[in-house]
Motif scaffolding. Structure first.
Motif, PDB file in Angstrom:
ATOM      1  N   ALA A 237       0.831  -1.202   0.000  1.00  0.00           N
ATOM      2  CA  ALA A 237       0.000   0.000   0.000  1.00  0.00           C
ATOM      3  C   ALA A 237       0.870   1.259   0.000  1.00  0.00           C
ATOM      4  N   SER A 238       0.597   2.152  -0.932  1.00  0.00           N
ATOM      5  CA  SER A 238       1.415   3.360  -1.084  1.00  0.00           C
ATOM      6  C   SER A 238       0.973   4.477  -0.154  1.00  0.00           C
ATOM      7  N   ILE A 239      -0.277   4.423   0.295  1.00  0.00           N
ATOM      8  CA  ILE A 239      -0.841   5.424   1.199  1.00  0.00           C
ATOM      9  C   ILE A 239      -1.556   4.684   2.327  1.00  0.00           C
ATOM     10  N   ILE A 240      -1.356   5.156   3.549  1.00  0.00           N
ATOM     11  CA  ILE A 240      -2.111   4.660   4.689  1.00  0.00           C
ATOM     12  C   ILE A 240      -2.837   5.852   5.309  1.00  0.00           C
ATOM     13  N   GLU A 241      -4.157   5.764   5.359  1.00  0.00           N
ATOM     14  CA  GLU A 241      -4.950   6.827   5.964  1.00  0.00           C
ATOM     15  C   GLU A 241      -5.651   6.278   7.203  1.00  0.00           C
ATOM     16  N   LYS A 242      -5.553   7.023   8.303  1.00  0.00           N
ATOM     17  CA  LYS A 242      -6.130   6.571   9.574  1.00  0.00           C
ATOM     18  C   LYS A 242      -6.698   7.762  10.326  1.00  0.00           C
ATOM     19  N   HIS A 243      -7.918   7.609  10.836  1.00  0.00           N
ATOM     20  CA  HIS A 243      -8.508   8.668  11.657  1.00  0.00           C
ATOM     21  C   HIS A 243      -7.643   8.897  12.898  1.00  0.00           C
ATOM     22  N   PHE A 244      -7.554  10.154  13.330  1.00  0.00           N
ATOM     23  CA  PHE A 244      -6.636  10.533  14.409  1.00  0.00           C
ATOM     24  C   PHE A 244      -7.357  11.402  15.428  1.00  0.00           C
ATOM     25  N   THR A 245      -7.143  11.105  16.701  1.00  0.00           N
ATOM     26  CA  THR A 245      -7.727  11.874  17.787  1.00  0.00           C
ATOM     27  C   THR A 245      -6.719  11.996  18.916  1.00  0.00           C
ATOM     28  N   LEU A 246      -6.949  12.934  19.807  1.00  0.00           N
ATOM     29  CA  LEU A 246      -6.140  13.033  21.018  1.00  0.00           C
ATOM     30  C   LEU A 246      -6.718  12.189  22.138  1.00  0.00           C
TER      31      LEU A 246
END
Length: 355
Positions: A237-246
């Motif tokens: 996979a060339s891109i990894i997208e993941k939701h991010f929170t504190l």
């Protein structure tokens, strides 16, 4: 392997170091102080990009949705302490705020982008913010007029494929290509929050790569934890997208399925390590392994006390570490040879020991 550039010169390629996007979405809860903290933390975690979502209460839902007061996530349905319209209005981000976030990203050295939900938002991102790419959310993959409008900006497009059949994906790609835009990145995606593991079908990354060999293929993750995006990296996979929170327990839509700073740092490091570990398809014995040979491999050793003049039998010899003497492959070359001198038990046989 497909390779393309973003408009800021960043090269994204299958099987290369993945481009990690921290999907902030609306996890800033409309609070720009929180948004800034998210950006700074994403940078500290090793992410390459932060991505917002550009929408207002007028561009994301119709009147019917507000009248139904339908919340997308189960834990926010049937609320009576606020309406959907109130929370959408509160969580939206203005053009001024979005531009300020883009300036902060430029200042600290992390890429900035957003997902638009209207033509006006496309114009602002492409023409004013000068984003390196525009991310199209899964919900808009079949919005072919919208895709064509974005394509005419001649800007790289990252297209999430959740909710869509393969024929719909092909039509979306064709819609963009027909506008003369061939800067397309596809993300395998399951638009369930979170999905069951058996429904994720990571092998679709390989399917997309086969069907669209000219375009890098990535993964937009909605699973819990870091295992699945790490596995996606192993599939190139060339891109990894993941939701991010504190804080996963914070009020809002996506916090519960998002990575917190600890997880995001682990994710970026794990993906980078996996990509490095993939290495080459060519068999290579590296320098460190070659040095280990002497310690780890075996040599021909006397199995008992041996006397000068005796003819060696196989039972007289054994094989033990280290590998500093004659290797095992020489065993039958010396069987039948005479000893030139006495050899003690458990001593490595030297060539000088043989006549």
């Amino acid at each position: 392997m497909a390779k393309l550039e973003l408009d800021n010169g960043t090269v994204i390629q299958d099987y290369a170091k993945p481009y990690v996007i921290a999907e902030l979405g609306s996890n800033h809860n409309g609070d720009m102080g929180l948004a800034k903290k998210l950006i700074l933390q994403a940078k500290a975690c090793g992410c390459d990009c932060v991505k917002f979502q550009s929408w207002t209460k007028d561009t994301i839902f119709s009147k019917k949705v507000y009248e139904d007061n339908y919340f997308l996530q189960d834990d926010y349905r049937n609320r009576d302490d606020y309406t959907l319209q109130e929370i959408v209005d509160e969580f939206s981000i203005s053009e001024k705020q979005l531009y300020e976030m883009s300036e902060l990203c430029q200042e600290i050295g992390i890429d900035f982008s957003s997902s638009p939900f209207s033509k006006k938002e496309v114009d602002f991102l492409a023409d004013t913010c000068k984003v390196p790419f525009i991310k199209v959310a899964s919900m808009d993959l079949d919005n072919y007029p919208f895709l064509r409008y974005i394509a005419r900006k001649n800007i790289p497009i990252i297209l999430a494929t959740g909710l869509s059949s393969m024929s719909e994906v092909a039509r979306a790609v064709e819609s963009i290509e027909n506008e003369g835009n061939n800067k397309i990145f596809l993300l395998h995606c399951i638009s369930v929050y979170p999905p069951k593991f058996e429904d994720i079908n990571l092998n679709n990354i390989l399917t997309l790569r086969t069907m669209f060999p000219d375009y890098p293929i990535g993964f937009s993750d909605h699973s819990l934890g870091i295992e699945i995006p790490t596995a996606a990296t192993a599939l190139g996979a060339s891109i990894i997208e993941k939701h991010f929170t504190l804080d996963k327990d914070m009020f809002g839509w996506d916090h519960k399925i998002s990575a917190d700073p600890k997880e995001m740092k682990q994710l970026t490091e794990a993906c980078h390590h996996v990509q490095l570990a993939l290495g080459s398809t060519k068999r290579i014995v590296n320098k460190d392994e070659i040095e280990k040979r002497l310690a780890f491999r075996r040599s021909i050793v006397a199995a008992r006390e041996l006397s000068a003049g005796m003819v060696l039998n196989e039972s007289d010899l054994t094989l033990k570490r280290p590998g500093t003497g004659m290797p095992p492959e020489k065993l039958f070359d010396i069987v039948g040879r005479k000893l030139a001198r006495n050899v003690e038990y458990d001593k490595i046989i030297e060539r000088e020991d043989l006549l």
